[in-house]
Design a protein around this motif. Structure first.
Motif, PDB file in Angstrom:
ATOM      1  N   GLU A 114       0.825  -1.193   0.000  1.00  8.51           N
ATOM      2  CA  GLU A 114       0.000   0.000   0.000  1.00  8.51           C
ATOM      3  C   GLU A 114       0.865   1.251   0.000  1.00  8.51           C
ATOM      4  O   GLU A 114       1.965   1.275   0.528  1.00  8.51           O
ATOM      5  CB  GLU A 114      -0.920   0.006   1.225  1.00  8.51           C
ATOM      6  N   ARG A 115       0.319   2.295  -0.604  1.00  9.42           N
ATOM      7  CA  ARG A 115       1.004   3.573  -0.610  1.00  9.42           C
ATOM      8  C   ARG A 115       0.583   4.373   0.619  1.00  9.42           C
ATOM      9  O   ARG A 115      -0.344   4.001   1.329  1.00  9.42           O
ATOM     10  CB  ARG A 115       0.622   4.349  -1.885  1.00  9.42           C
ATOM     11  N   ILE A 116       1.295   5.476   0.856  1.00  9.37           N
ATOM     12  CA  ILE A 116       0.881   6.370   1.931  1.00  9.37           C
ATOM     13  C   ILE A 116      -0.537   6.842   1.630  1.00  9.37           C
ATOM     14  O   ILE A 116      -0.835   7.319   0.543  1.00  9.37           O
ATOM     15  CB  ILE A 116       1.858   7.553   2.048  1.00  9.37           C
ATOM     16  N   ASN A 117      -1.407   6.729   2.604  1.00  7.91           N
ATOM     17  CA  ASN A 117      -2.842   6.850   2.369  1.00  7.91           C
ATOM     18  C   ASN A 117      -3.445   7.713   3.468  1.00  7.91           C
ATOM     19  O   ASN A 117      -3.984   7.198   4.448  1.00  7.91           O
ATOM     20  CB  ASN A 117      -3.451   5.438   2.374  1.00  7.91           C
ATOM     21  N   ILE A 118      -3.368   9.032   3.322  1.00 11.94           N
ATOM     22  CA  ILE A 118      -3.780   9.901   4.417  1.00 11.94           C
ATOM     23  C   ILE A 118      -5.268  10.239   4.393  1.00 11.94           C
ATOM     24  O   ILE A 118      -5.811  10.662   5.401  1.00 11.94           O
ATOM     25  CB  ILE A 118      -2.951  11.201   4.442  1.00 11.94           C
ATOM     26  N   ILE A 119      -5.947  10.069   3.253  1.00  7.90           N
ATOM     27  CA  ILE A 119      -7.349  10.478   3.153  1.00  7.90           C
ATOM     28  C   ILE A 119      -8.242   9.373   3.715  1.00  7.90           C
ATOM     29  O   ILE A 119      -8.286   8.266   3.187  1.00  7.90           O
ATOM     30  CB  ILE A 119      -7.751  10.769   1.699  1.00  7.90           C
ATOM     31  N   ARG A 120      -8.944   9.698   4.791  1.00  8.36           N
ATOM     32  CA  ARG A 120      -9.891   8.743   5.362  1.00  8.36           C
ATOM     33  C   ARG A 120     -11.323   9.056   4.903  1.00  8.36           C
ATOM     34  O   ARG A 120     -12.058   8.165   4.517  1.00  8.36           O
ATOM     35  CB  ARG A 120      -9.812   8.745   6.886  1.00  8.36           C
ATOM     36  N   ASP A 121     -11.705  10.308   5.006  1.00 15.65           N
ATOM     37  CA  ASP A 121     -13.056  10.715   4.618  1.00 15.65           C
ATOM     38  C   ASP A 121     -12.984  11.956   3.738  1.00 15.65           C
ATOM     39  O   ASP A 121     -12.210  12.878   4.020  1.00 15.65           O
ATOM     40  CB  ASP A 121     -13.917  11.023   5.846  1.00 15.65           C
ATOM     41  N   ALA A 122     -13.789  11.957   2.700  1.00 16.83           N
ATOM     42  CA  ALA A 122     -13.940  13.129   1.844  1.00 16.83           C
ATOM     43  C   ALA A 122     -15.312  12.994   1.194  1.00 16.83           C
ATOM     44  O   ALA A 122     -15.481  12.294   0.197  1.00 16.83           O
ATOM     45  CB  ALA A 122     -12.837  13.199   0.790  1.00 16.83           C
ATOM     46  N   ILE A 123     -16.300  13.651   1.778  1.00 20.15           N
ATOM     47  CA  ILE A 123     -17.682  13.425   1.348  1.00 20.15           C
ATOM     48  C   ILE A 123     -18.479  14.715   1.465  1.00 20.15           C
ATOM     49  O   ILE A 123     -18.219  15.555   2.331  1.00 20.15           O
ATOM     50  CB  ILE A 123     -18.340  12.297   2.180  1.00 20.15           C
ATOM     51  N   VAL A 124     -19.421  14.881   0.555  1.00 15.87           N
ATOM     52  CA  VAL A 124     -20.368  15.992   0.610  1.00 15.87           C
ATOM     53  C   VAL A 124     -21.765  15.414   0.780  1.00 15.87           C
ATOM     54  O   VAL A 124     -22.129  14.434   0.131  1.00 15.87           O
ATOM     55  CB  VAL A 124     -20.275  16.884  -0.650  1.00 15.87           C
ATOM     56  N   PHE A 125     -22.539  15.999   1.708  1.00 19.87           N
ATOM     57  CA  PHE A 125     -23.909  15.571   1.980  1.00 19.87           C
ATOM     58  C   PHE A 125     -24.884  16.665   1.591  1.00 19.87           C
ATOM     59  O   PHE A 125     -24.635  17.859   1.838  1.00 19.87           O
ATOM     60  CB  PHE A 125     -24.099  15.276   3.471  1.00 19.87           C
ATOM     61  N   TYR A 126     -25.987  16.252   0.986  1.00 17.95           N
ATOM     62  CA  TYR A 126     -27.117  17.155   0.800  1.00 17.95           C
ATOM     63  C   TYR A 126     -28.209  16.736   1.771  1.00 17.95           C
ATOM     64  O   TYR A 126     -28.588  15.563   1.820  1.00 17.95           O
ATOM     65  CB  TYR A 126     -27.642  17.096  -0.642  1.00 17.95           C
ATOM     66  N   ARG A 127     -28.719  17.725   2.530  1.00 18.47           N
ATOM     67  CA  ARG A 127     -29.763  17.447   3.517  1.00 18.47           C
ATOM     68  C   ARG A 127     -30.992  18.275   3.184  1.00 18.47           C
ATOM     69  O   ARG A 127     -31.098  19.446   3.586  1.00 18.47           O
ATOM     70  CB  ARG A 127     -29.263  17.772   4.916  1.00 18.47           C
ATOM     71  N   PRO A 128     -31.954  17.720   2.451  1.00 10.32           N
ATOM     72  CA  PRO A 128     -33.133  18.496   2.078  1.00 10.32           C
ATOM     73  C   PRO A 128     -34.045  18.813   3.251  1.00 10.32           C
ATOM     74  O   PRO A 128     -34.810  19.772   3.202  1.00 10.32           O
ATOM     75  CB  PRO A 128     -33.833  17.601   1.048  1.00 10.32           C
ATOM     76  N   ASP A 129     -34.006  18.000   4.299  1.00 14.96           N
ATOM     77  CA  ASP A 129     -34.782  18.273   5.502  1.00 14.96           C
ATOM     78  C   ASP A 129     -34.095  17.585   6.673  1.00 14.96           C
ATOM     79  O   ASP A 129     -32.976  17.072   6.550  1.00 14.96           O
ATOM     80  CB  ASP A 129     -36.246  17.836   5.345  1.00 14.96           C
ATOM     81  N   LYS A 130     -34.730  17.556   7.816  1.00 13.81           N
ATOM     82  CA  LYS A 130     -34.093  17.045   9.029  1.00 13.81           C
ATOM     83  C   LYS A 130     -33.932  15.531   9.023  1.00 13.81           C
ATOM     84  O   LYS A 130     -33.221  14.993   9.873  1.00 13.81           O
ATOM     85  CB  LYS A 130     -34.905  17.453  10.260  1.00 13.81           C
ATOM     86  N   ASN A 131     -34.558  14.828   8.087  1.00  8.95           N
ATOM     87  CA  ASN A 131     -34.504  13.368   8.078  1.00  8.95           C
ATOM     88  C   ASN A 131     -33.519  12.796   7.069  1.00  8.95           C
ATOM     89  O   ASN A 131     -32.845  11.801   7.353  1.00  8.95           O
ATOM     90  CB  ASN A 131     -35.896  12.779   7.791  1.00  8.95           C
ATOM     91  N   TRP A 132     -33.425  13.407   5.905  1.00  7.56           N
ATOM     92  CA  TRP A 132     -32.653  12.804   4.815  1.00  7.56           C
ATOM     93  C   TRP A 132     -31.213  13.319   4.785  1.00  7.56           C
ATOM     94  O   TRP A 132     -30.958  14.508   4.945  1.00  7.56           O
ATOM     95  CB  TRP A 132     -33.318  13.080   3.471  1.00  7.56           C
ATOM     96  N   ASN A 133     -30.281  12.397   4.569  1.00  6.13           N
ATOM     97  CA  ASN A 133     -28.873  12.708   4.297  1.00  6.13           C
ATOM     98  C   ASN A 133     -28.484  11.950   3.040  1.00  6.13           C
ATOM     99  O   ASN A 133     -28.557  10.713   3.008  1.00  6.13           O
ATOM    100  CB  ASN A 133     -27.981  12.248   5.449  1.00  6.13           C
ATOM    101  N   ILE A 134     -28.049  12.658   2.009  1.00  3.10           N
ATOM    102  CA  ILE A 134     -27.640  12.026   0.758  1.00  3.10           C
ATOM    103  C   ILE A 134     -26.197  12.433   0.495  1.00  3.10           C
ATOM    104  O   ILE A 134     -25.898  13.604   0.258  1.00  3.10           O
ATOM    105  CB  ILE A 134     -28.544  12.457  -0.408  1.00  3.10           C
ATOM    106  N   GLY A 135     -25.288  11.470   0.563  1.00  4.05           N
ATOM    107  CA  GLY A 135     -23.875  11.774   0.479  1.00  4.05           C
ATOM    108  C   GLY A 135     -23.216  11.147  -0.731  1.00  4.05           C
ATOM    109  O   GLY A 135     -23.591  10.063  -1.184  1.00  4.05           O
ATOM    110  N   PHE A 136     -22.207  11.834  -1.249  1.00  2.92           N
ATOM    111  CA  PHE A 136     -21.424  11.318  -2.364  1.00  2.92           C
ATOM    112  C   PHE A 136     -19.955  11.525  -2.034  1.00  2.92           C
ATOM    113  O   PHE A 136     -19.507  12.649  -1.805  1.00  2.92           O
ATOM    114  CB  PHE A 136     -21.774  12.040  -3.668  1.00  2.92           C
ATOM    115  N   GLY A 137     -19.209  10.438  -1.996  1.00  2.02           N
ATOM    116  CA  GLY A 137     -17.797  10.514  -1.684  1.00  2.02           C
ATOM    117  C   GLY A 137     -17.357   9.312  -0.871  1.00  2.02           C
ATOM    118  O   GLY A 137     -17.981   8.241  -0.926  1.00  2.02           O
TER     119      GLY A 137
END
Length: 402
Positions: A114-137
């Motif tokens: 494996e190579r040096i791998n510093i990225i653990r999380d990189a995600i964007v979420f769209y939250r149209p209301d208090k219930n839904w979370n839609i993430g890509f990444g």
């Protein structure tokens, strides 16, 4: 079949984006699969179109190791060193989260594959209301409870042997959550993900196999106080009994690694299924957790086509965890955990049956954000050839973060 999956995604996105926006919608980053105690350090632009927060945490530890048939040894290490950035861009409904790791074990720089791998999380979420979370990444898949919980929110210095063997970890894809947690009435969450199946930051040869994950979380007596399902131990001292039951199923089509999204490379691709069940109970300082984890595959042995004497294998089998703790009014906590891991008969000559018992004491100074931990652990390895082993370690760890 692939067309049906993509049609399902399109319909789900269309349905989610069609929700009307609630007035005064308060976007809370704690709705993401992370535990936060402090709010970090941040800024918001004057026009409120951009918010940036930065957090850090580190784990410093020293261990005394005594493995059977080996000389005793000491190990001192920075186990984890993380930076996390989060906030929103343009509007509070567009939320981003980035997490980077820097310690030797986190970046896997000691592994030649494996190579040096510093990225653990990189995600964007769209939250149209208090219930839904839609993430890509890229982020954690909705798998077993202990894995979803931050490593900074653990009662012992590390997760169990079964989490290490069976967790489905992080992956890049589409993550869709429907969160319906209420304080004093039956609640539930539904979490799904369609991802690459190759694990975090995969840059090698691609394939046409994807991974599909679905999870249901049930709260019969209502949600835990202060997002209590996202950390171990009853540091909020629940005044009413609270229970969470959850189950996740994960199917990784044409997986390239021995444990699906993690592990060493296989010589050929395999279809791998995982079943992950959890229970969590908290009441007045008492906390109990239990887990069942299993991995299934019809043909676990992978043979090198150029040298049939060289093999590797999918870890096929099951494991159970049970963990009990009590937090005293002085914020000292005692905890015990027992783990049992059994390989399937297809690979039992390649991997031992394992029993592990851990006992720990913690002092919470600022909840999980600043704590002192001491632990003693015994691991029993039982091989088919009766070459059994008994290994010990004693460890002290300091956790700090904002």
């Amino acid at each position: 079949m692939n067309f049906k999956y993509f049609l399902f995604i399109f319909c789900l996105l269309f349905f989610s984006f069609s929700f009307s926006q609630e007035d005064g919608n308060n976007i809370k980053l704690t709705a993401l699969p992370y535990y936060n105690y402090g709010k970090g350090v941040g800024l918001t632009s004057p026009d409120s179109l951009f918010q940036f927060n930065i957090r850090f945490r580190m784990q410093n530890r020293i261990s005394y190791l005594k493995d059977e048939d080996k000389d005793a040894a000491y190990e001192a290490a920075i186990r984890r060193l993380r930076l996390r950035f989060d906030g929103y861009v343009g509007m509070p409904e567009i939320v981003y989260a980035i997490q980077l790791s820097f310690s030797e074990r986190d970046v896997a720089s000691g592994n030649k594959e494996e190579r040096i791998n510093i990225i653990r999380d990189a995600i964007v979420f769209y939250r149209p209301d208090k219930n839904w979370n839609i993430g890509f990444g890229q982020t954690k898949l909705p798998g077993n409870r202990q894995r979803i919980n931050s490593s900074g929110a653990l009662q012992l210095t590390d997760r169990s042997i079964n989490n290490a063997m069976f967790n489905i970890d992080r992956d890049f894809g589409l993550h869709t959550y429907y969160l319906n947690e209420k304080t004093n009435q039956f609640s539930y969450n539904i979490k799904t993900a369609i991802s690459t199946g190759e694990g975090r930051n995969w840059t090698q040869e691609s394939d046409n196999g994807l991974a599909y994950t679905g999870k249901v979380e049930l709260f019969p007596f209502g949600a835990f106080e202060g997002n209590g399902s996202l950390f171990e131990g009853d540091i909020t001292r629940e005044q009413k009994p609270k229970l969470m039951l959850s189950g996740a199923y994960h199917f990784n089509e044409k997986a390239r690694r021995t444990r699906g999204t993690v592990g060493t490379l296989l010589f050929d691709q395999k279809n791998i299924s995982s079943l992950l069940l959890d229970a969590m109970f908290k009441y007045q300082g008492w906390s109990f957790q239990a887990a069942y984890l299993s991995r299934m595959n019809n043909d676990p042995i992978s043979v090198n086509p150029d040298d049939n004497t060289e093999t590797t294998y999918v870890f096929k089998g099951m494991g159970t965890d049970a963990q009990l703790s009590y937090l005293f009014p002085t914020n000292y906590e005692v905890v015990g955990r027992y783990s049992y891991q059994q390989p399937h008969s297809d690979i039992e000559n390649l991997h031992p049956t394992t029993n592990q018992l851990s006992l720990g004491v913690s002092k919470y100074i600022w909840e999980h954000a600043l704590k002192l931990q001491a632990e003693v652990t015994n691991t029993q390895l039982d091989y088919l050839n009766n070459n059994d082993q008994s290994n010990w370690y004693v460890r002290f760890q300091v956790e700090i973060g904002i």
